[in-house]
Design an enzyme around this catalytic site. Sequence first.
Site, PDB file in Angstrom:
ATOM      1  N   LYS A 130       0.865  -1.185   0.000  1.00  0.00           N
ATOM      2  CA  LYS A 130       0.000   0.000   0.000  1.00  0.00           C
ATOM      3  C   LYS A 130       0.894   1.225   0.000  1.00  0.00           C
ATOM      4  CE  LYS A 130      -4.021   2.075   2.232  1.00  0.00           C
ATOM      5  NZ  LYS A 130      -3.659   3.472   2.083  1.00  0.00           N
ATOM      6  N   ARG A 151      -8.379  10.672  -7.458  1.00  0.00           N
ATOM      7  CA  ARG A 151      -9.465   9.978  -6.757  1.00  0.00           C
ATOM      8  C   ARG A 151     -10.757  10.793  -6.801  1.00  0.00           C
ATOM      9  NH1 ARG A 151      -8.538   7.382  -0.890  1.00  0.00           N
ATOM     10  NH2 ARG A 151     -10.685   7.372  -0.207  1.00  0.00           N
TER      11      ARG A 151
HETATM   12  P1  AMP Z   1      -7.259   4.930   2.409  1.00  0.00           P
HETATM   13  O1  AMP Z   1      -7.059   6.222   1.657  1.00  0.00           O
HETATM   14  O2  AMP Z   1      -6.458   4.818   3.660  1.00  0.00           O
HETATM   15  O3  AMP Z   1      -8.720   4.589   2.566  1.00  0.00           O
HETATM   16  O4  AMP Z   1      -6.692   3.749   1.488  1.00  0.00           O
HETATM   17  C1  AMP Z   1      -7.143   3.543   0.180  1.00  0.00           C
HETATM   18  C2  AMP Z   1      -6.168   4.206  -0.763  1.00  0.00           C
HETATM   19  O5  AMP Z   1      -4.927   3.533  -0.725  1.00  0.00           O
HETATM   20  C3  AMP Z   1      -6.569   4.110  -2.212  1.00  0.00           C
HETATM   21  O6  AMP Z   1      -7.473   5.112  -2.576  1.00  0.00           O
HETATM   22  C4  AMP Z   1      -5.240   4.284  -2.930  1.00  0.00           C
HETATM   23  O7  AMP Z   1      -4.999   5.660  -3.162  1.00  0.00           O
HETATM   24  C5  AMP Z   1      -4.228   3.817  -1.922  1.00  0.00           C
HETATM   25  N1  AMP Z   1      -3.471   2.644  -2.326  1.00  0.00           N
HETATM   26  C6  AMP Z   1      -2.126   2.531  -2.227  1.00  0.00           C
HETATM   27  N2  AMP Z   1      -1.697   1.342  -2.644  1.00  0.00           N
HETATM   28  C7  AMP Z   1      -2.796   0.649  -3.038  1.00  0.00           C
HETATM   29  C8  AMP Z   1      -3.004  -0.659  -3.568  1.00  0.00           C
HETATM   30  N3  AMP Z   1      -1.991  -1.502  -3.767  1.00  0.00           N
HETATM   31  N4  AMP Z   1      -4.280  -1.026  -3.847  1.00  0.00           N
HETATM   32  C9  AMP Z   1      -5.312  -0.183  -3.644  1.00  0.00           C
HETATM   33  N5  AMP Z   1      -5.174   1.070  -3.148  1.00  0.00           N
HETATM   34  C10 AMP Z   1      -3.936   1.479  -2.835  1.00  0.00           C
END
Ligand code: AMP
Length: 508
Positions: free
Chosen positions: A211, A231
């Site tokens: 991630k 996004r």
């Molecule tokens: P969060 O913003 O904490 O809800 O986490 C989701 C976000 O993580 C997504 O919108 C992406 O921008 C980010 N992200 C980073 N790496 C990945 C990955 N391998 N798969 C999906 N999302 C990812």
Amino acid sequence: MLLIDLARTSAAVAADSARLAKIRHLAELLGRVGPDEAEIAIAYLSGELPQRQIGVGFRSLRDLPEPRQVATATLTQIDALLDRIKSQSGAGSQAARRDLLAELFGAVTRQEQSFLVRLLTGELRQGALDGVMIEALAKAAEVPSAEVRRALTLRGWLPAVGAAALRGGVGELRDFHLEVGRPVAPMLAQSAPSVTAALEKIGGPAAVEWKFDGVRVQAHRKGEDVSVFTRTLDDITAQVPELVEAVLALPENDLVLDGEVLALRPDGRPEPFQVTSGRVASKTDVSSLRASVPLSVFFFDALRVGGADLLDLPAAERHVALRTALPAGLVAPRIVTAEPEEGEEFFADAVRRGHEGVVVKSPLTPYAAGRRGAGWIKVKPRHTLDLVVLAAEWGSGRRRGWLSNLHLGALDPETGTFVMLGKTFKGLTDELLTWQTEQFLRLAQGPADDWVVHLKPELVVEIAFDGVQRSSRYPGGMALRFARVLRYRPDKRAEEADTVSAVRALMP
Ligand code: AMP
């Protein structure tokens, strides 16, 4: 269909506070509307005009003509009049609009007049109604609401989607396709406290993927045209030339890819999030920034490859398409496993390399555009620190009368003083607020202020947070990200709090 039918339904929806009753009223009406008027009816009931804007201001709606006694106006007639109002332009158009408005309002009853005023002033437009309208359309068209939502993420305009559902059911909804150049709301992730918990939730083998703490990107390519969206669906093509070049270098030329851009240091570790986000946000001097803060991109999903839409395919098949279309260096590193230990080890390694954690992905789910699908589960390390409360700010609104926002500090063992790292008012229950307000007033010291109460640094609080970032706001040059209170630690003395160097070790 008569406009009065809509006005009555709208009044019934407003009068009934129960969601199911609202859905029932709307579905009953939508079930009766003819195919030629469906778009108009859905638009009006959602508070929108098919014309979007017709160039009529508030003031024109003040002096309405005498209403009719009997309702005869149809949706088609009203729509045609609004078209004529919109099409007026040039000299004399103001007067012509006024005349047409008088014609419009003179053709309807008092109840319809009031409905039209609310429609034209945007008063009927309420975001909360969207979900209700989707359910009502699904009910009237006898299709699953997920099908309506799916088509909506692709088409972006509910009246068109709803009319298709009423006309041709699921078959016609399935005809909505991804359009290259028009961004789709990205799929979002749920979260779990550990990889083990995430694997259990998915049940069976799953992909465990780095991630990245960067900026989400959706890249579209048709021929030699590339567009990149964030996004929030903003177009950032001009800000990310590296990404555009990487996509143009691919052999495939009809593509929609989902991924993340981030700035990496020369040693390959990620820069802090603010460095990436600052670079992506900057619109000036992109070419020199590109030299000082180059961006890398990692894709983790493919929505379209070689002209074929992949959204509805299982994730594992989409990933095969991704790997086939892209060189390995552009694909987010991952493993596929059902073994918790292997997954946890991959997670620990990702974090050691400076990444935010992992996303655990089911191999079976379709791409859930715009939703926190159960197919993606993010796992981040939960950092906690024991910090000292240095001061607190009086709350406002519902928290008036309570000391709420905490100033948090880490111990500097050399001087025995505390270095402020940030503030938080998150995670506090009413019970904790009451307890801490009493404690803080007992510990108050220094100049009294009607905003901040400074405290003797005695009380230790356990704080959860997502990471440490550089910050010029605080004296230690760093700040906690998303700090929240877990619990007080009256069993710990301030001298036992975590130190500034322990916090510094967590800096990316
Ligand atoms: P969060 O913003 O904490 O809800 O986490 C989701 C976000 O993580 C997504 O919108 C992406 O921008 C980010 N992200 C980073 N790496 C990945 C990955 N391998 N798969 C999906 N999302 C990812």
